[in-house]
Design a protein around this motif. Structure first.
Motif, PDB file in Angstrom:
ATOM      1  N   ASP A 231       0.852  -1.184   0.000  1.00 47.82           N
ATOM      2  CA  ASP A 231       0.000   0.000   0.000  1.00 47.82           C
ATOM      3  C   ASP A 231       0.889   1.235   0.000  1.00 47.82           C
ATOM      4  O   ASP A 231       1.575   1.528   0.970  1.00 47.82           O
ATOM      5  CB  ASP A 231      -0.900  -0.007   1.232  1.00 47.82           C
ATOM      6  CG  ASP A 231      -1.798   1.208   1.282  1.00 47.82           C
ATOM      7  OD1 ASP A 231      -2.050   1.803   0.216  1.00 47.82           O
ATOM      8  OD2 ASP A 231      -2.245   1.561   2.387  1.00 47.82           O
ATOM      9  N   THR A 232       0.872   1.960  -1.107  1.00 45.75           N
ATOM     10  CA  THR A 232       1.694   3.166  -1.221  1.00 45.75           C
ATOM     11  C   THR A 232       0.827   4.417  -1.248  1.00 45.75           C
ATOM     12  O   THR A 232       1.297   5.483  -1.626  1.00 45.75           O
ATOM     13  CB  THR A 232       2.563   3.109  -2.494  1.00 45.75           C
ATOM     14  OG1 THR A 232       1.711   2.939  -3.624  1.00 45.75           O
ATOM     15  CG2 THR A 232       3.571   1.974  -2.433  1.00 45.75           C
ATOM     16  N   GLU A 233      -0.414   4.274  -0.840  1.00 48.44           N
ATOM     17  CA  GLU A 233      -1.327   5.421  -0.800  1.00 48.44           C
ATOM     18  C   GLU A 233      -0.776   6.462   0.170  1.00 48.44           C
ATOM     19  O   GLU A 233      -0.417   6.159   1.300  1.00 48.44           O
ATOM     20  CB  GLU A 233      -2.717   4.966  -0.350  1.00 48.44           C
ATOM     21  CG  GLU A 233      -3.779   6.017  -0.475  1.00 48.44           C
ATOM     22  CD  GLU A 233      -4.106   6.346  -1.928  1.00 48.44           C
ATOM     23  OE1 GLU A 233      -4.437   7.509  -2.187  1.00 48.44           O
ATOM     24  OE2 GLU A 233      -4.018   5.444  -2.774  1.00 48.44           O
ATOM     25  N   GLY A 234      -0.674   7.685  -0.285  1.00 50.65           N
ATOM     26  CA  GLY A 234      -0.192   8.759   0.575  1.00 50.65           C
ATOM     27  C   GLY A 234       1.319   8.881   0.649  1.00 50.65           C
ATOM     28  O   GLY A 234       1.838   9.742   1.349  1.00 50.65           O
TER      29      GLY A 234
END
Length: 94
Positions: free
Chosen positions: A45-48
């Motif tokens: 998860d690389t969100e943000g």
């Protein structure tokens, strides 16, 4: 997506590489291992997370341009093997 032996042989042919059967098999296995690692990374998860994030907390990597005294042209050219009173003269490279 897996890499097949046929694809490895085709790319080797395009690159004009002569691979033995063992080398082709090993390369196929290694390429598939790399793709598996990429799939695993794709699951993170690389969100943000900013695209310019770096493991080292670097700040101030860029500085303002400011004019400072530099080496005089005559001094810089003094030890040059060839110069034309303005710049270094080097052989043409094509």
């Amino acid at each position: 997506m897996a890499i097949t032996r046929k694809e490895v042989d085709h790319v080797a042919d395009l690159a004009r590489l002569e691979l033995t059967n063992e080398q082709s098999e090993k390369l196929t296995t290694e390429m598939n291992d790399i793709l598996k690692a990429m799939d695993k990374l794709r699951q993170l998860d690389t969100e943000g997370v900013s695209s310019d994030t770096h493991v080292l907390n670097l700040s101030g990597a860029f500085r303002e341009d400011e004019v400072k005294p530099s080496l005089a042209r005559e001094k810089a050219l003094a030890n040059a093997p060839k110069h034309n009173q303005e710049s270094f003269v080097v052989p043409k490279v094509i």
